[in-house]
Write a protein that holds these residues in place. Structure first.
Motif, PDB file in Angstrom:
ATOM      1  N   GLN A  41       0.924  -1.170   0.013  1.00 23.25           N
ATOM      2  CA  GLN A  41      -0.032   0.080   0.191  1.00 23.25           C
ATOM      3  C   GLN A  41       0.976   1.095  -0.041  1.00 23.25           C
ATOM      4  O   GLN A  41       0.705   2.268  -0.581  1.00 23.25           O
ATOM      5  N   ALA A  42       1.856   1.327   0.935  1.00 24.55           N
ATOM      6  CA  ALA A  42       2.870   2.450   1.003  1.00 24.55           C
ATOM      7  C   ALA A  42       3.708   2.531  -0.390  1.00 24.55           C
ATOM      8  O   ALA A  42       3.593   3.852  -0.957  1.00 24.55           O
ATOM      9  N   VAL A  43       3.968   1.683  -1.218  1.00 23.86           N
ATOM     10  CA  VAL A  43       4.461   1.787  -2.599  1.00 23.86           C
ATOM     11  C   VAL A  43       3.401   2.502  -3.510  1.00 23.86           C
ATOM     12  O   VAL A  43       4.092   3.086  -4.413  1.00 23.86           O
ATOM     13  N   ASN A  44       2.444   1.554  -3.578  1.00 21.01           N
ATOM     14  CA  ASN A  44       1.449   2.328  -4.367  1.00 21.01           C
ATOM     15  C   ASN A  44       1.161   3.530  -4.232  1.00 21.01           C
ATOM     16  O   ASN A  44       0.648   4.266  -5.284  1.00 21.01           O
ATOM     17  N   GLU A  45       0.632   3.851  -2.953  1.00 21.90           N
ATOM     18  CA  GLU A  45       0.702   5.394  -2.737  1.00 21.90           C
ATOM     19  C   GLU A  45       1.582   6.310  -3.532  1.00 21.90           C
ATOM     20  O   GLU A  45       1.254   7.339  -3.857  1.00 21.90           O
ATOM     21  N   LEU A  46       2.661   5.853  -2.998  1.00 21.19           N
ATOM     22  CA  LEU A  46       3.749   6.672  -3.508  1.00 21.19           C
ATOM     23  C   LEU A  46       3.999   6.676  -5.348  1.00 21.19           C
ATOM     24  O   LEU A  46       4.656   7.922  -5.898  1.00 21.19           O
ATOM     25  N   ILE A  47       4.018   5.651  -5.779  1.00 22.77           N
ATOM     26  CA  ILE A  47       3.779   5.551  -7.306  1.00 22.77           C
ATOM     27  C   ILE A  47       2.583   6.173  -7.900  1.00 22.77           C
ATOM     28  O   ILE A  47       2.765   7.196  -8.836  1.00 22.77           O
ATOM     29  N   ALA A  48       1.490   6.166  -7.283  1.00 27.99           N
ATOM     30  CA  ALA A  48       0.213   7.033  -7.791  1.00 27.99           C
ATOM     31  C   ALA A  48       0.296   8.327  -7.327  1.00 27.99           C
ATOM     32  O   ALA A  48      -0.003   9.273  -8.355  1.00 27.99           O
ATOM     33  N   SER A  49       0.831   8.924  -6.381  1.00 26.57           N
ATOM     34  CA  SER A  49       1.128  10.271  -5.733  1.00 26.57           C
ATOM     35  C   SER A  49       2.386  10.526  -5.286  1.00 26.57           C
ATOM     36  O   SER A  49       2.879  10.462  -4.180  1.00 26.57           O
ATOM     37  N   PRO A  50       3.417  10.702  -6.423  1.00 21.80           N
ATOM     38  CA  PRO A  50       4.792  10.856  -5.916  1.00 21.80           C
ATOM     39  C   PRO A  50       4.976  12.060  -4.854  1.00 21.80           C
ATOM     40  O   PRO A  50       4.269  13.012  -4.978  1.00 21.80           O
ATOM     41  N   GLN A  51       5.863  11.818  -3.928  1.00 22.65           N
ATOM     42  CA  GLN A  51       6.016  12.809  -2.840  1.00 22.65           C
ATOM     43  C   GLN A  51       7.571  13.118  -2.698  1.00 22.65           C
ATOM     44  O   GLN A  51       8.311  12.691  -2.175  1.00 22.65           O
ATOM     45  N   PRO A  52       7.896  14.064  -3.629  1.00 26.66           N
ATOM     46  CA  PRO A  52       9.108  14.444  -3.853  1.00 26.66           C
ATOM     47  C   PRO A  52      10.128  14.793  -2.676  1.00 26.66           C
ATOM     48  O   PRO A  52      11.295  14.661  -2.367  1.00 26.66           O
ATOM     49  N   GLN A  53       9.104  15.522  -1.939  1.00 27.35           N
ATOM     50  CA  GLN A  53       9.868  16.324  -0.669  1.00 27.35           C
ATOM     51  C   GLN A  53      10.332  15.105   0.196  1.00 27.35           C
ATOM     52  O   GLN A  53      11.026  15.547   1.273  1.00 27.35           O
ATOM     53  N   GLN A  54       9.888  13.815   0.103  1.00 30.03           N
ATOM     54  CA  GLN A  54      10.387  12.716   0.954  1.00 30.03           C
ATOM     55  C   GLN A  54      11.508  12.132   0.617  1.00 30.03           C
ATOM     56  O   GLN A  54      11.934  11.202   1.437  1.00 30.03           O
ATOM     57  N   PHE A  55      11.863  12.497  -0.612  1.00 34.38           N
ATOM     58  CA  PHE A  55      13.229  12.028  -0.762  1.00 34.38           C
ATOM     59  C   PHE A  55      14.186  13.100  -1.202  1.00 34.38           C
ATOM     60  O   PHE A  55      14.617  13.238  -2.443  1.00 34.38           O
ATOM     61  N   PRO A  56      14.796  13.858  -0.266  1.00 36.58           N
ATOM     62  CA  PRO A  56      15.395  14.996  -0.434  1.00 36.58           C
ATOM     63  C   PRO A  56      17.050  14.711  -0.694  1.00 36.58           C
ATOM     64  O   PRO A  56      17.579  15.842  -0.649  1.00 36.58           O
ATOM     65  N   VAL A  57      17.386  13.473  -0.444  1.00 38.03           N
ATOM     66  CA  VAL A  57      18.881  13.306  -0.636  1.00 38.03           C
ATOM     67  C   VAL A  57      19.642  13.998  -1.885  1.00 38.03           C
ATOM     68  O   VAL A  57      19.206  13.489  -2.983  1.00 38.03           O
ATOM     69  N   ASP A  58      20.592  14.341  -1.802  1.00 39.74           N
ATOM     70  CA  ASP A  58      21.333  14.978  -2.976  1.00 39.74           C
ATOM     71  C   ASP A  58      21.882  13.863  -3.885  1.00 39.74           C
ATOM     72  O   ASP A  58      22.371  12.729  -3.098  1.00 39.74           O
ATOM     73  N   ILE A  59      21.947  13.905  -5.175  1.00 40.99           N
ATOM     74  CA  ILE A  59      22.500  12.873  -5.972  1.00 40.99           C
ATOM     75  C   ILE A  59      24.031  12.598  -5.824  1.00 40.99           C
ATOM     76  O   ILE A  59      24.326  11.551  -6.091  1.00 40.99           O
ATOM     77  N   TYR A  60      24.635  13.757  -5.292  1.00 42.02           N
ATOM     78  CA  TYR A  60      26.033  13.394  -5.246  1.00 42.02           C
ATOM     79  C   TYR A  60      26.032  13.208  -3.794  1.00 42.02           C
ATOM     80  O   TYR A  60      25.639  13.745  -2.621  1.00 42.02           O
ATOM     81  N   GLN A  61      26.653  12.018  -3.301  1.00 39.74           N
ATOM     82  CA  GLN A  61      26.606  11.254  -2.187  1.00 39.74           C
ATOM     83  C   GLN A  61      27.903  10.178  -2.233  1.00 39.74           C
ATOM     84  O   GLN A  61      28.055   9.610  -3.169  1.00 39.74           O
ATOM     85  N   GLY A  62      28.368  10.083  -0.973  1.00 45.42           N
ATOM     86  CA  GLY A  62      29.262   8.694  -0.840  1.00 45.42           C
ATOM     87  C   GLY A  62      28.591   7.687  -0.387  1.00 45.42           C
ATOM     88  O   GLY A  62      27.257   7.721  -0.345  1.00 45.42           O
ATOM     89  N   GLY A  63      29.560   6.454  -0.091  1.00 45.42           N
ATOM     90  CA  GLY A  63      28.505   5.193   0.345  1.00 45.42           C
ATOM     91  C   GLY A  63      28.068   4.385  -0.857  1.00 45.42           C
ATOM     92  O   GLY A  63      27.206   3.578  -0.514  1.00 45.42           O
ATOM     93  N   GLY A  64      28.212   4.801  -2.017  1.00 41.69           N
ATOM     94  CA  GLY A  64      27.788   3.703  -2.943  1.00 41.69           C
ATOM     95  C   GLY A  64      26.094   3.623  -3.089  1.00 41.69           C
ATOM     96  O   GLY A  64      25.627   2.880  -3.767  1.00 41.69           O
ATOM     97  N   GLY A  65      25.507   4.811  -2.695  1.00 42.41           N
ATOM     98  CA  GLY A  65      23.862   4.855  -2.520  1.00 42.41           C
ATOM     99  C   GLY A  65      23.397   4.333  -1.616  1.00 42.41           C
ATOM    100  O   GLY A  65      22.064   4.375  -1.439  1.00 42.41           O
ATOM    101  N   THR A  66      23.973   4.283  -0.654  1.00 47.24           N
ATOM    102  CA  THR A  66      23.223   3.870   0.683  1.00 47.24           C
ATOM    103  C   THR A  66      22.344   4.778   1.446  1.00 47.24           C
ATOM    104  O   THR A  66      21.440   4.462   1.739  1.00 47.24           O
ATOM    105  N   SER A  67      22.629   6.291   1.264  1.00 47.74           N
ATOM    106  CA  SER A  67      21.781   7.155   1.608  1.00 47.74           C
ATOM    107  C   SER A  67      20.556   7.298   0.829  1.00 47.74           C
ATOM    108  O   SER A  67      19.365   7.175   1.291  1.00 47.74           O
TER     109      SER A  67
END
Length: 466
Positions: free
Chosen positions: A74-100
């Motif tokens: 349900q959580a996945v379906n909600e986010l696909i149907a109504s994207p919430q970009p503010q919930q995914f604020p991590v910068d694309i430049y990051q260390g750690g191989g994408g762990t963040s």
């Protein structure tokens, strides 16, 4: 506010946020580019599709309860149907191989799933690592999401190429009888038709579309199931088969595991291949745009073979000047794609069991795809469709070219043709005039054989030669 804990301590998180402490640490550590993971088209959706398929696979093998699965889906379906970009604020430049990035998605889904089950955020019923990330690692999730994202981006580019190729095809037909002077080394060469020249451009873009399609379908091979270093440790029996079955069913795409999961995590040369396809496409665009600039040069002191549509005034000081601004925009896109290709190439170097530069690879690849996809319809609509052949100028240049002496070399020999060309150059006359004056050909015969259109169609020359 709510308090979340991890191995390093605790952080206060605004209760409106579904992300948690590891996302908060990433915000503190990597706020640099202003581009977030949510701004990469399709990336978050790809990650969500992976998490949904993993949850369904884990439920199928008995590792998640019905309630946990229902809440996660349900959580996945909600986010696909109504994207919430503010919930995914991590910068694309990051260390750690994408762990963040991986943990950002895990935390959002866990908090929302708990909210569904208990009415409040938290990790009591669904934990971001234990449940959302079950049988996974950042090291197989991120490159898998990258490939799924690239599949979409390359699809959009391929789709944009087809109408562009069709417009070039229209020009091939429209310019089929417009003879112009060919040029090699920027010097006069044999005549060809403008349609023949455009057929070369069309063929190149057809080849490019085929190349994009080919590398795109390689994106359907994923490293999911490799976990941290390729050993598959941390997965349960039946998980991997269930995962690929579910993901393929959910997306309608035939996803399969990479043939060697160690290779899949250690080596990122696949992205060099993808970037090369983008660079090749950009290179062909650059060639076409550069040629149009040269052919449209003038309008009175240049080649003036074609006229490009005027889309804006060309000078703040010279009235009447019109610049080839659309081709110049296209050429700059090419430069940027070249820069991204270099970044991708260096980022693919990696070391030992993992490439940790994947965020840069994805960002560079996304920008190149987006620029090319947006560039093609602009180039087509604002330049190619309205391009006009200056037929009289083209015919005049073709008829006056010393390159017509090639006909004399074919009929007689190279030395005779060379003498004719030299004499024509010294006296400022045409090849036609010299061969008639010297008696090499009659006026009628010279008119037939030295007609520039004959040189564009060897079958005509062969017929006349008989």
């Amino acid at each position: 506010m709510r308090t979340e804990h991890d191995a390093l301590g605790c952080r206060q998180i605004e209760d409106a946020c579904y992300y948690g402490i590891q996302t908060q640490r990433a915000l503190e550590n990597f706020s640099i580019s202003g581009t977030t993971i949510a701004q990469i088209p399709g990336y978050i959706e790809s990650l969500l599709e992976i998490k949904r398929a993993a949850a369904m696979a884990n439920h199928r093998i008995g590792k998640l309860t019905d309630a946990q699965l229902s809440a996660i889906v349900q959580a996945v379906n909600e986010l696909i149907a109504s994207p919430q970009p503010q919930q995914f604020p991590v910068d694309i430049y990051q260390g750690g191989g994408g762990t963040s990035t991986n943990m950002n998605v895990n935390e959002v889904l866990a908090n929302r799933a708990n909210e569904i089950l208990t009415g409040v955020k938290g990790y009591d019923e669904v934990h971001p690592n234990t449940h959302i990330n079950m049988c996974q690692s950042t090291n197989d999730v991120i490159p898998s999401a990258m490939k799924m994202t690239a599949f979409r981006l390359l699809g959009a580019l391929e789709e944009a190429l087809h109408p562009f190729i069709a417009v070039l095809g229209e020009k091939v037909e429209a310019f089929s009888d417009d003879v112009k002077l060919g040029r090699t080394c920027l010097q006069d060469a044999l005549p060809l038709t403008l349609g023949q020249q455009f057929s070369g451009y069309r063929s190149a873009f057809e080849r490019s579309a085929q190349l994009i399609n080919s590398v795109r379908h390689l994106c359907l091979e994923l490293p999911m199931g490799a976990t941290a270093i390729g050993t598959e440790f941390g997965t349960w029996p039946g998980y991997k088969d269930a995962f690929y079955s579910v993901l393929s069913t959910n997306t309608g795409l035939d996803f399969t595991p990479e043939k060697n999961l160690f290779d899949a995590l250690q080596n990122a040369d696949f992205w060099i291949t993808v970037s090369a396809a983008l660079k090749s496409t950009a290179n062909i665009l650059n060639k076409l745009a550069s040629d149009l600039r040269v052919m449209a040069s003038g309008p009175r002191a240049g080649l003036e073979e074609i006229t490009l549509p005027a889309v804006q005034p060309g000078s703040s000081i010279m009235p009447g000047k019109i610049n080839p601004v659309i081709p110049e925009m296209v050429i700059q896109v090419y430069f940027r794609v070249l820069g991204n290709d270099l970044s991708i190439t260096r980022a693919c170097e990696g070391e030992l069991e993992l490439n940790v530069w994947e965020s840069l690879i994805l960002n560079s690849l996304c920008e190149s795809c987006r620029l090319l996809t947006e560039c093609l319809p602009l180039f087509s609509d604002k330049c190619l469709k309205g391009l006009i052949a200056n037929r009289e100028r083209c015919a005049q240049d073709a008829g006056n070219s010393l390159a017509l002496s090639t006909v004399i070399a074919t009929l007689f020999d190279y030395k005779t043709a060379s003498d004719v060309a030299k004499k024509a150059d010294q006296e400022g006359k045409s090849i036609y005039q010299i061969v008639v004056e010297t008696g090499l050909l009659s006026a009628e015969r010279a008119s037939q054989l030295l007609d520039p259109i004959v040189l564009t169609r060897p079958e005509l020359f062969h017929k006349l030669y008989k």
